[in-house]
Design a protein around this motif. Structure first.
Motif, short mmCIF file in Angstrom:
data_model
loop_
_atom_site.label_atom_id
_atom_site.label_comp_id
_atom_site.label_asym_id
_atom_site.label_seq_id
_atom_site.Cartn_x
_atom_site.Cartn_y
_atom_site.Cartn_z
N PRO A 467 0.82 -1.34 -0.01
CA PRO A 467 -0.11 -0.15 0.02
C PRO A 467 0.83 1.41 0.01
CG PRO A 467 -0.80 -1.47 1.63
CD PRO A 467 0.37 -1.95 1.05
N ILE A 468 0.35 2.26 -0.42
CA ILE A 468 0.59 3.80 -0.38
C ILE A 468 -0.36 4.52 0.11
CG2 ILE A 468 1.58 5.50 -1.94
CD1 ILE A 468 1.83 3.94 -4.15
N ALA A 469 0.21 5.38 1.10
CA ALA A 469 -0.82 6.28 1.89
C ALA A 469 -0.59 7.65 1.13
CB ALA A 469 -0.28 6.41 3.24
N LEU A 470 -1.81 7.99 0.75
CA LEU A 470 -1.99 9.35 0.22
C LEU A 470 -2.73 10.30 1.07
CD1 LEU A 470 -3.25 8.25 -3.24
CD2 LEU A 470 -0.90 9.04 -2.79
N PHE A 471 -2.67 11.69 0.75
CA PHE A 471 -3.17 12.68 1.86
C PHE A 471 -4.60 13.00 1.46
CE2 PHE A 471 -3.11 17.36 2.87
CZ PHE A 471 -4.03 17.28 4.00
N SER A 472 -5.75 12.50 1.98
CA SER A 472 -7.05 12.82 1.61
C SER A 472 -7.93 13.59 2.50
CB SER A 472 -7.77 11.58 1.05
OG SER A 472 -8.21 10.65 2.18
N ASP A 473 -7.35 13.57 3.83
CA ASP A 473 -8.59 14.29 4.74
C ASP A 473 -8.46 15.84 4.67
OD1 ASP A 473 -9.60 14.18 7.26
OD2 ASP A 473 -7.90 15.09 8.43
N TRP A 474 -7.86 16.48 3.64
CA TRP A 474 -8.41 17.62 3.20
C TRP A 474 -9.60 17.85 2.46
CZ3 TRP A 474 -8.83 18.45 -2.04
CH2 TRP A 474 -8.37 17.65 -3.03
N LEU A 475 -9.93 16.75 2.02
CA LEU A 475 -11.34 16.73 1.43
C LEU A 475 -12.55 16.68 2.42
CD1 LEU A 475 -10.42 14.19 -1.32
CD2 LEU A 475 -11.48 16.42 -1.85
N CYS A 476 -13.75 17.09 2.14
CA CYS A 476 -14.79 16.90 3.06
C CYS A 476 -15.29 15.66 3.33
CB CYS A 476 -16.00 17.81 2.55
SG CYS A 476 -17.59 17.68 3.59
N VAL A 477 -15.23 14.59 2.11
CA VAL A 477 -15.62 13.32 2.22
C VAL A 477 -14.34 12.62 2.42
CG1 VAL A 477 -16.55 11.42 1.00
CG2 VAL A 477 -17.73 13.56 0.63
N GLY A 478 -13.28 12.86 1.90
CA GLY A 478 -12.21 12.18 2.23
C GLY A 478 -11.48 11.19 1.55
N HIS A 479 -12.10 11.04 0.34
CA HIS A 479 -11.71 9.92 -0.65
C HIS A 479 -10.92 10.16 -1.66
CE1 HIS A 479 -15.72 7.92 0.61
NE2 HIS A 479 -14.99 8.24 1.82
N VAL A 480 -9.99 9.23 -1.96
CA VAL A 480 -8.90 9.17 -3.01
C VAL A 480 -9.43 9.49 -4.33
CG1 VAL A 480 -7.12 8.41 -1.41
CG2 VAL A 480 -8.48 6.77 -3.02
N LYS A 583 -18.82 24.37 3.91
CA LYS A 583 -19.08 24.75 5.35
C LYS A 583 -20.36 24.32 6.18
CE LYS A 583 -16.49 28.77 4.37
NZ LYS A 583 -16.29 28.59 2.91
N ASP A 584 -21.23 23.26 5.20
CA ASP A 584 -22.22 22.75 5.40
C ASP A 584 -22.20 21.63 6.37
OD1 ASP A 584 -23.53 25.32 4.72
OD2 ASP A 584 -24.03 24.14 2.73
N ASP A 585 -21.62 20.41 5.79
CA ASP A 585 -21.44 19.19 5.93
C ASP A 585 -20.09 18.78 6.42
OD1 ASP A 585 -24.00 18.45 5.22
OD2 ASP A 585 -23.36 18.83 3.33
N GLY A 586 -19.70 19.59 7.07
CA GLY A 586 -18.21 19.37 7.69
C GLY A 586 -17.24 20.16 6.97
N TYR A 587 -16.25 20.80 7.49
CA TYR A 587 -15.33 21.73 6.78
C TYR A 587 -14.26 20.61 5.85
CZ TYR A 587 -12.49 25.46 5.57
OH TYR A 587 -11.69 26.64 4.98
N GLY A 588 -14.17 21.10 4.73
CA GLY A 588 -13.16 20.54 3.69
C GLY A 588 -13.85 20.65 2.18
N ALA A 589 -12.72 20.34 1.15
CA ALA A 589 -12.91 20.70 -0.09
C ALA A 589 -14.18 19.48 -0.63
CB ALA A 589 -11.88 20.54 -0.79
N VAL A 590 -14.97 20.16 -1.67
CA VAL A 590 -15.72 19.46 -2.40
C VAL A 590 -15.76 19.92 -3.84
CG1 VAL A 590 -17.46 18.92 -0.52
CG2 VAL A 590 -17.86 20.97 -1.97
#
Length: 673
Positions: A467-480, A583-590
């Motif tokens: 496996p390779i770990a990618l940074f996805s927590d910046w997204l609101c949903v958080g999926h690669v 800003k409605d369903d948890g802070y993060g990018a969509v």
């Protein structure tokens, strides 16, 4: 290595022993010789061979040979006995003056015993392979393969077969590995001798063994479909039975055993199991038998393997919900045009949970004799939680899950956050089954979301898709799958990595503005959606700042992917996609508009979220750009309207669909580790 057994011979006494062909009996002559012995001589019947260590110059040991402190007799036999005690060896001891002091007599019964498996992985259980006791990876490797029996032969009252401690159908045997006990010798073993099969307490957690009651049954059981009584295949070894006597049938016979894997490799299990067979010798009626010979075989449990977009689809899954009729119709057309099967998970099962990609990940397990698909069930456990077990688990369709127990489950557990690359070579190291990709929190943070440890441990333990770990927590949903995917290519590389790129998006919009299309509108014609002009998008400083942040996060992942997958810039295609901070369903990018990277790949056909971009000369500029980028690879773009039923719920086409694909041609056991 030759099995050696120490044997004690007493002078003026006859000793009876069972000899296993291929082993060596070692007799320390000085230890059991009469006092004052200085010479000895040896006689034997023709089927018995012996040597003396240290060697002597005498042409024949029928004449007295000097007895020294470490004189050792090594006894072998060339074949199995016809009857009990039909071979003989004697040792006579002498004084200095050659006077006879005593004589030790040994009666021998020779048997052939071999516990055999498919150690060379060709689908045939060869006899007494020297490689059966160990495991080695690679094309020149060896070692038997074991499947986890995680499918279900039942139609009703389902549960994985490995949870049953009996065999109810012969068809279940193809999910197990054949192990053969081969014996040859007299009609019966001498009084009190017995064969015992045994496993360790640790291995009993991972393996179970059944026996066929019919000796010499055909070893090729594939395609057998009739039912049999449970008593025809009694349980031999299990968690509750670590050791059990097995029959010695006499003459030249074979007994088939069927070995069942119970669990996949994991953090606490390296996948290796050992099964032992011992010949036990009686000592006295009041004492337990002692082992005089042990044969053993080693299996490795087959790993669970994910399949990338570059492999051909077999089934496409989509949920039917109360509001996605048009989406479902467009998907049905795409799948039919691509020549594959669409399987619909209906509302009674999905209960309005449309995110089928997040609920399950399709993979498979493989061995030289059999393979079948296995679904990995996510711990997200939304309203779709019963779908993989109730609808997918069945004959030749396995099921596996991992319980997070006390770990907190969050959005990163969903399997839109679990992808796998096509095969790659990185700095000379080959990954012929690709590498798994998971999204996690940024490495320096202690407060972000992560995929649960139990799932990560499981994925790492499979070994074959590091496996390779990618940074996805910046997204609101958080999926690669929100910022990357892979598509096939017909060149030597075989694929391209597609990355969402705000920079590419702004470049496209600035080009439109420069060409006089600044008043062209994003979202035009969408019900209940306010159109936004190109000029308005480009003048929105907050949106620009947010996309600068997003591009920085994606660039971090771009560098990781290039490094860990051995990619060049030419292997990466940037797709024009903008994001916004939610800003409605948890802070993060969509995604600001439907996220075109979140597509379904069906061979050369791509099902892409329809972006509703600015229209120029009657054509969507975003669609035109996607076609330009993809059609150069020989890929066809079909744009699917998922705006109301998926995009506005923070998902897209890929999130709302799932694909079971054909397995790799490459065999995992040939991997060079």
């Amino acid at each position: 290595m030759v099995h050696q057994r120490t044997l004690r011979l007493d002078y003026d006494k006859t000793t009876c022993a069972v000899y296993v062909v291929g082993s060596e009996l070692i007799v320390n002559l000085n230890r059991t010789a009469p006092p004052s012995s200085t010479f000895f001589s040896v006689k034997c019947t023709p089927s018995v061979q012996y040597s003396i260590n240290p060697p002597h110059q005498e042409a024949s040991h029928l004449s007295p040979v000097p007895l020294i402190r470490n004189s050792t007799l090594i006894i072998t036999m060339s074949g199995a006995s016809q009857s009990e005690n039909d071979n003989k060896l004697s040792v006579q001891y002498y004084k200095e003056n050659k006077e006879v002091l005593g004589k030790a007599v040994l009666h021998l019964t020779a048997v052939e015993i071999s516990l055999d498996v498919d150690a060379d992985r060709d689908g045939i259980v060869e006899k007494n392979s020297p490689k059966k006791t160990s495991w080695k990876w690679g094309p020149n490797g060896h070692g038997a393969v074991l499947l986890v029996n995680c499918d279900c032969e039942r139609i009703y009252s389902k549960k994985p077969d490995c949870e049953d401690n009996h065999i109810s159908k012969v068809s279940d045997l193809k999910d197990m590995s054949l192990m053969v006990l081969r014996t040859k010798g007299p009609a019966k073993l001498p009084q009190g001798y017995k064969l015992s099969m045994h496993i360790s307490q640790r291995d009993a957690e991972s393996v179970r063994v059944f026996r066929s009651k019919s000796p010499g049954m055909a070893t090729n059981i594939l395609g057998t479909l009739f039912s049999v009584f449970i008593t025809n295949y009694p349980l031999v070894l299990s968690h509750d039975t670590l050791s059990k006597e097995v029959p010695y049938l006499g003459g030249a016979e074979e007994i088939n055993f069927y070995v069942e894997g119970l669990r996949f490799p994991d953090k606490d299990f390296d996948g290796l199991v050992t099964i032992n067979l011992s010949l036990l010798e009686p000592i006295s009626d009041n004492l337990p038998e002692t082992p005089i010979f042990t044969d053993r075989v080693v299996f490795r449990v087959a790993p669970w393997i994910m399949t990338p977009n570059t492999l051909d689809p077999e089934d496409v899954f989509v949920c039917s919900t109360s509001d996605n009729y048009e989406f479902l119709k467009e998907m049905d057309n795409l799948v039919a045009e691509s020549g594959y099967k669409l399987k619909v998970c209906h509302e009674y099962m999905n209960r309005e949970d449309r995110w089928i990609q997040d609920e399950v990940e399709f993979g498979y397990i493989d061995s030289p004799h059999h393979s079948f698909p296995v679904v990995l069930d996510s711990p997200r456990d939304g309203a779709l939680k019963d779908f993989p077990y109730n609808e997918l688990l069945g004959p030749d369709f396995g099921y596996v899950t991992r319980d997070p127990q006390n770990e907190e489950v969050n959005s990163l557990e969903s399997f839109g956050n679990l992808e796998v690359s096509p095969p790659v070579t990185v700095n000379g190291k080959e990954y012929p089954l690709g590498r798994i990709l998971i999204g996690v929190a940024f490495p320096t943070t202690t407060t972000g979301r992560n995929m649960t440890k139990v799932i990560q441990d499981f994925l790492w333990a499979q070994k074959v898709q590091e496996p390779i770990a990618l940074f996805s927590d910046w997204l609101c949903v958080g999926h690669v799958d929100e910022f990357m995917t892979f598509v096939p290519a017909s060149d030597k590389k075989g694929f391209r990595l597609l990355l969402a790129s705000p920079d590419a998006g702004y470049k496209l919009f600035r080009g439109l503005q420069k060409d006089g299309h600044g008043e062209a509108k994003q979202f035009e014609g969408l019900k209940d959606q306010k159109p936004v002009t190109v000029n308005e998008i480009l003048s929105d400083e907050n949106l620009q700042a947010e996309n600068n942040y997003v591009q920085s996060c994606i660039d971090w992942n771009r560098d990781v992917l290039k490094r860990e997958l051995g990619l060049d810039d030419d292997d990466v295609i940037d797709l024009p996609i903008l994001f916004k901070m939610n800003k409605d369903d948890g802070y993060g990018a969509v995604a600001y508009y439907p996220d075109m990277v979140n597509m379904i790949v069906l061979g050369k056909n791509l099902g892409i979220p329809k972006p509703f971009g600015p229209r120029v000369n009657g054509c969507c500029a975003l669609e035109a750009e996607m076609r330009s980028l993809m059609e150069g690879l020989g890929l066809k773009c079909t744009f699917i309207d998922d705006f109301a039923s998926y995009h506005q719920l923070l998902g897209e086409v890929h999130c709302g669909s799932n694909v079971r694909r054909k397995p790799f041609d490459f065999k995992w056991w040939n991997l060079k580790l």
